[in-house]
Design an enzyme around this catalytic site. Structure first.
Site, mmCIF file in Angstrom:
data_model
loop_
_atom_site.group_PDB
_atom_site.id
_atom_site.type_symbol
_atom_site.label_atom_id
_atom_site.label_comp_id
_atom_site.label_asym_id
_atom_site.label_seq_id
_atom_site.Cartn_x
_atom_site.Cartn_y
_atom_site.Cartn_z
ATOM 1 N N GLU A 300 44.073 -21.614 0.691
ATOM 2 C CA GLU A 300 42.653 -21.840 0.378
ATOM 3 C C GLU A 300 42.602 -22.867 -0.739
ATOM 4 O OE1 GLU A 300 40.240 -20.771 2.045
ATOM 5 O OE2 GLU A 300 40.982 -19.022 3.126
ATOM 6 N N CYS A 334 35.310 -23.735 -5.579
ATOM 7 C CA CYS A 334 35.799 -24.573 -4.478
ATOM 8 C C CYS A 334 34.651 -24.924 -3.542
ATOM 9 C CB CYS A 334 36.925 -23.871 -3.724
ATOM 10 S SG CYS A 334 36.508 -22.226 -3.137
#
Length: 543
Positions: A300, A334
């Site tokens: 990720e 993110c």
């Protein structure tokens, strides 16, 4: 040699909020005690006595494998507000051994029983949600409500995993051979190594931990070096649940450390799955190390996320959505919106509204309930902010709002809006993990979709429109190439029920909801012959 991770805060009139960390290494154990005695540790101050509710103390072991421990008697020293020991590679290797032994016990438990343990973990977190959320705010720097919300995510994933523990399984498939059964069997991979980032020091571990556990795996967690207190506090909560159920604590092991521990974990063939959350740069290094040993990985990584606003958009939704996604967590998500693409017909109006909204952002102490925007995590992040501002100016950008480091104690910078850059300007294609929003002007749908997809990352994306045809084109094969594709909501704020992750340089991993549990398991196709004959597939005769 054993090291200490030092966690320090700078006290100011507004409160605790400016958190600073530094690692100072000196090779004399006696000087550790001498220097620590000369400074007032944070936990000794009455205002921070609540930290003891989380089991924290002045001197915290950074290794847990069924017991809190360090292997070395010789410890390096530091002067700071807190001391957290840093694992050596030897500590790590010992922890892996104990985790593998614990797996023999954990994997024998029926999945619903594992779900019951995870339910208890969720309940234990609920009891400490406010104090743990406060610690996240203190150590990471995000506002208090976001810290609590992050712990809530872990709780929610525990609830989700409890139900999943009674549902995971493979299909029974029709066999082409008489007297044969064809089934899919799913088994745990074994040991899951979880490397998490500073910006979500609880939630990302929770996503991985809860799902991995109900699948029958054990976990070894290496949190970010700059948020070790949170790693210790969370592990203490989980460990207590395991111990109360007479289960090996090493089922949920933890080692505080830096790149040496991360490298050891990535290269270790005893680690059956490496789940890494962090920057694309470091993720690539981890990926290569894991791939070299043909290991399994879940990545990720970064996101250069865009909101696209069309001429028919509801601007009353666009402005608050953009502010939340671009400014929330001080741009350190993110899923933060970094590119705002505005149709030429609404460009000027939206920019004016955004600048007005930015002026109203309440900046200050993350513990103040009125604060919406706190500091950046480190001084290095402030330097990255300044460098990005200069590059944007050099590449033709105009600062509409912000652009400066704030004249106040702590790592505070102004949330910033920049217009006038080309869609393919180098800085626009760079994921700078700070609150800078690049505003681009487009003319056509085709152009906007193309710009959304031209960056290397593919995490989150959003459009604002009332055109249903456009909505389905956006969701279709020629629309967004991201793992998260939204309509009339911002790029951040993903729910736990949907699989979270992205494509391209974002890594391709998926965590939390949907069928992401499959990444924590290995699949076997099983054929069972319950007849007295031996027919072959595809009608082959071999006589």
């Amino acid at each position: 040699m054993q090291h200490f991770i030092a966690v320090s805060t700078t006290a100011v009139a507004a409160g605790h909020w400016a958190l600073r960390r530094r690692l100072l290494y000196v090779s004399a154990y006696s000087r550790l005690r001498q220097r620590a005695a000369m400074s007032t540790l944070l936990i000794q101050q009455p205002a921070y006595a609540w930290l003891r509710e989380l089991g924290l103390r002045e001197d915290n072991d950074g290794v847990y494998n069924g017991k809190w421990c360090v292997n070395s008697d010789l410890r390096d020293i530091t002067t700071a507000w807190f001391l957290v020991s840093k694992a050596t590679v030897e500590d790590y290797e010992e922890t892996v051994k104990k985790a593998k032994e614990a797996w023999k016990v954990w994997s024998d438990l029926p999945a619903p029983k594992r779900g019951e343990i995870v339910r208890q973990i969720g309940d234990a977190l609920r009891k400490k949600i406010n104090v743990l959320g406060r610690l996240v705010s203190l150590e990471m720097g995000k506002i208090y409500v976001e810290g609590v919300g992050e712990v809530q995510e872990y709780v929610d994933v525990c609830d989700y995993a409890v139900g999943l523990s009674r549902m995971i399984g493979g299909p029974v498939l029709p066999s082409e051979r008489p007297g044969h059964a064809l089934i899919e069997q799913w088994n745990p991979v074994g040991l899951v190594g979880i490397i998490t980032a500073f910006n979500f020091p609880v939630a990302v571990y929770g996503w991985n931990n809860a799902i991995a556990l109900i699948c029958g795996n054990v976990c070894l967690w290496k949190g970010a070096p700059t948020t070790p207190l949170t790693s210790v506090a969370v592990t203490k909560i989980v460990a207590e649940v395991l111990e109360q159920n007479n289960l090996p604590g090493a089922i949920c092991s933890m080692t505080c450390g830096g790149a040496d521990i991360g490298t050891a974990l990535a290269k270790d063939e005893h680690v059956d799955l490496v789940s890494f959350t962090g920057s694309t740069h470091v993720g690539k290094l981890v990926s290569l190390m894991v791939q070299e040993r043909f290991g399994r990985q879940l990545l990720e990584l970064g996101g250069n996320n865009a909101i696209i606003v069309f001429e028919d958009a509801d601007l009353n939704l666009v402005v608050p959505s953009t502010v939340f996604a671009a400014v929330g967590t001080a741009g350190q998500r993110c899923t933060t919106t970094r590119r705002l693409m505005l149709h030429e017909s609404v460009h000027d109006d939206v920019v004016t509204r955004l600048a007005k909204a930015y002026k109203q952002i309440r900046i200050g102490d993350p513990w103040d309930p009125n604060t919406l925007y706190g500091p950046l995590h480190t001084k290095e992040a402030v330097d990255q902010y300044k460098a990005a501002i200069e590059q944007a100016k050099q590449q033709g950008g105009t600062i509409v709002y912000g652009g400066k480091v704030m004249d106040r104690s702590g790592n505070y910078v102004e949330p910033t809006i920049i217009t006038g850059l080309a869609h393919n300007a180098p800085i626009v294609h760079t994921e700078t993990f700070v609150p800078i929003l690049y505003v681009l002007k487009f003319k056509t749908e085709e152009e906007a979709f193309l710009w959304n997809n031209e960056v290397k990352q593919g995490l989150s994306s959003s459009i604002f429109t009332k055109d249903m045809g456009r909505v389905f084109r956006w969701l279709g094969p020629k629309g967004s190439d991201c793992g998260i594709v939204n309509v009339n909501i911002p790029t951040s704020g993903a729910e736990i029920g949907g699989a979270f992750g992205g494509e391209k340089h974002t890594g391709g991993g998926r965590e939390s909801g949907s069928d992401s549990w499959k990444q924590y398991m290995r699949r076997s196709t099983c054929t069972i012959n319950y007849s007295k004959d031996l027919p072959l597939a595809q009608g082959i005769k071999f006589e």
